[in-house]
Write a protein that holds these residues in place. Structure first.
Motif, mmCIF file in Angstrom:
data_model
loop_
_atom_site.group_PDB
_atom_site.id
_atom_site.type_symbol
_atom_site.label_atom_id
_atom_site.label_comp_id
_atom_site.label_asym_id
_atom_site.label_seq_id
_atom_site.Cartn_x
_atom_site.Cartn_y
_atom_site.Cartn_z
ATOM 1 N N UNK A 159 -4.008 5.869 9.311
ATOM 2 C CA UNK A 159 -3.442 4.653 9.766
ATOM 3 C C UNK A 159 -2.089 4.682 9.893
ATOM 4 N N UNK A 160 -0.967 5.601 9.013
ATOM 5 C CA UNK A 160 0.304 5.595 8.971
ATOM 6 C C UNK A 160 0.590 6.105 10.453
ATOM 7 N N UNK A 161 -0.208 7.312 10.706
ATOM 8 C CA UNK A 161 0.302 7.793 11.950
ATOM 9 C C UNK A 161 0.109 7.211 13.328
ATOM 10 N N UNK A 162 -0.941 6.213 13.093
ATOM 11 C CA UNK A 162 -1.156 5.342 14.275
ATOM 12 C C UNK A 162 -0.276 4.014 14.171
ATOM 13 N N UNK A 163 0.112 3.787 12.906
ATOM 14 C CA UNK A 163 1.030 2.511 13.068
ATOM 15 C C UNK A 163 0.130 1.296 12.926
ATOM 16 N N UNK A 164 -1.079 1.374 12.228
ATOM 17 C CA UNK A 164 -1.661 0.208 12.207
ATOM 18 C C UNK A 164 -1.820 -0.103 10.578
ATOM 19 N N UNK A 165 -2.659 -1.505 10.316
ATOM 20 C CA UNK A 165 -2.693 -1.700 8.993
ATOM 21 C C UNK A 165 -3.929 -1.352 8.362
ATOM 22 N N UNK A 166 -3.862 -0.759 7.163
ATOM 23 C CA UNK A 166 -5.039 -0.309 6.514
ATOM 24 C C UNK A 166 -4.976 -0.715 5.073
ATOM 25 N N UNK A 167 -6.062 -1.280 4.523
ATOM 26 C CA UNK A 167 -6.239 -1.549 3.103
ATOM 27 C C UNK A 167 -7.877 -1.622 2.785
ATOM 28 N N UNK A 168 -7.894 -1.626 1.395
ATOM 29 C CA UNK A 168 -9.354 -1.617 0.738
ATOM 30 C C UNK A 168 -9.535 -3.045 0.205
ATOM 31 N N UNK A 169 -10.727 -3.595 0.791
ATOM 32 C CA UNK A 169 -11.181 -5.012 0.463
ATOM 33 C C UNK A 169 -11.550 -5.031 -1.118
ATOM 34 N N UNK A 170 -10.843 -4.663 -1.881
ATOM 35 C CA UNK A 170 -10.714 -4.796 -3.363
ATOM 36 C C UNK A 170 -10.454 -6.251 -3.737
ATOM 37 N N UNK A 171 -11.200 -7.302 -3.486
ATOM 38 C CA UNK A 171 -11.012 -8.668 -3.103
ATOM 39 C C UNK A 171 -10.287 -9.248 -4.625
ATOM 40 N N UNK A 172 -10.858 -8.484 -5.820
ATOM 41 C CA UNK A 172 -10.437 -9.037 -7.090
ATOM 42 C C UNK A 172 -8.943 -9.348 -7.047
ATOM 43 N N UNK A 173 -8.048 -8.422 -6.789
ATOM 44 C CA UNK A 173 -6.432 -8.227 -6.795
ATOM 45 C C UNK A 173 -5.852 -9.423 -5.760
ATOM 46 N N UNK A 174 -6.730 -9.945 -4.960
ATOM 47 C CA UNK A 174 -5.964 -10.958 -4.097
ATOM 48 C C UNK A 174 -6.429 -12.482 -4.640
#
Length: 353
Positions: free
Chosen positions: A128-143
């Motif tokens: 994701x870093x190399x492609x310049x795109x957003x990436x995240x884990x959907x650990x919804x608790x922390x949101x």
């Protein structure tokens, strides 16, 4: 929602977040909950759904009024009207599906766990870093708003020096559930245990020492595990997770000045208390809820991050996701739990997700 004597949540209204066009990769149970939540609470658009079964994609699209349905993950990843792919395939497909979307230039939100192990999570982060795109884990608790309040409490040192974290999560499942399938990385660790492990590593970081014990299930997966951890400075944590029956799913964070007790289930919307040695208490009250009431917060946060030009989520960084999986990897190593070799994406077929 009230927080008497406590910080207030800083989470903006989900409906005010910039709108993204989302593609659902894997129309299963969690995809249904996610779609219901964001359609009801946000301005996000579910633009497409993709499955290895075109019939299943069409049924999902019809149920949720989604304009496009595809019979393969590849078609969804290539769809020009999709900004971000929500990966919610079975665990064994998370890495390959995320890589497919990233290679197509799409942002990705990957259901927890972001990968089967820390190596897969690290590979997603690097790609994701190399492609310049957003990436995240959907650990919804922390949101969730309540966790933003908890984060402020921890940052302010209200609890003093953290000495102990105790968290557990157990559920009952029908024998036909995929959690009993060894070929799908079954057992409680990735489905349930990831929540207490994520809380522990969020509060205390990476453990210095870890001891784990497990109990097998007749299906061939792990049925129950417990782990004790010690951290630099002497803090300890205890976690338990199993597939035997429902538990309170409670969590406690103990500090030298006060104890924070999160009502169960701690990973969902709800209340918590700070309890002081003199008997006084501070309580954060908010309506208890489930996925419908809570999943929209992560979607809105992701949309805001992408609109701001960020490639990661401050609420759940990829480094934090990798750290949690490193602990899970060590637990599996000690228990001898081996997950299957991850499956590669297959051509379009009429089969289940």
């Amino acid at each position: 929602m009230t927080s008497i004597g406590l910080p207030h949540p800083r989470v903006p209204e989900s409906r005010d977040a910039p709108s993204l066009r989302w593609g659902i990769m894997g129309p299963g149970w969690i995809a249904e909950r996610f779609t219901e939540s964001i359609q009801a609470h946000t301005g996000q658009v579910i633009a497409a759904v993709g499955s290895r079964s075109l019939n299943r994609s069409k049924a999902f699209a019809e149920a949720f009024d989604i304009p496009a349905a595809y019979g393969s993950y590849e078609e969804l990843a290539a769809a020009p009207d999709v900004d971000i792919v929500y990966v919610c395939t079975p665990h064994t497909g998370h890495h390959a599906a995320a890589v497919l979307a990233i290679d197509a230039g799409k942002h990705v939100l990957v259901e927890k766990p972001v990968g089967l192990d820390a190596a897969q999570a690290g590979d997603i982060a690097a790609r994701a870093e190399a492609a310049g795109v957003f990436a995240a884990e959907a650990m919804w608790t922390f949101f969730l708003p309540k966790f933003d309040v908890i984060r402020q409490i921890l940052d302010a040192g209200t609890l003093g020096t953290i000495t102990t974290v105790v968290a557990e999560y157990g559920e009952h499942f029908d024998p036909s559930h995929r959690i009993f399938n060894p070929d799908l990385a079954g057992g409680p660790l990735l489905d349930l245990g990831t929540y207490p492990l994520a809380l522990v590593t969020e509060v205390l970081g990476s453990p210095r020492y870890l001891w784990a014990v497990g109990q097998p299930h007749e299906s061939g997966v792990n049925a129950q595990l417990s782990a004790i951890m010690q951290f630099d400075g002497g803090a300890q944590a205890v976690v338990n997770t199993h597939v035997h029956n429902f538990t309170p799913t409670a969590a406690t964070i103990v500090g030298s000045k006060a104890t924070l007790v999160i009502d169960g289930p701690f990973n969902m919307p709800g209340a918590f208390e700070i309890r002081f040695p003199d008997g006084s208490r501070l309580r954060h009250d908010e309506p208890a809820g489930g996925h419908f009431e809570g999943l929209h917060y992560e979607a809105a946060a992701v949309a805001r991050a992408i609109a701001a030009g960020s490639t990661q989520s401050s609420e759940r960084t990829l480094a934090a996701s990798i750290r949690t999986l490193e602990v899970a990897d060590e637990i599996r190593r000690q228990l001898g739990v081996v997950f299957p070799v991850p499956v590669t994406l297959l051509p379009s077929k009429e089969n289940h997700e």
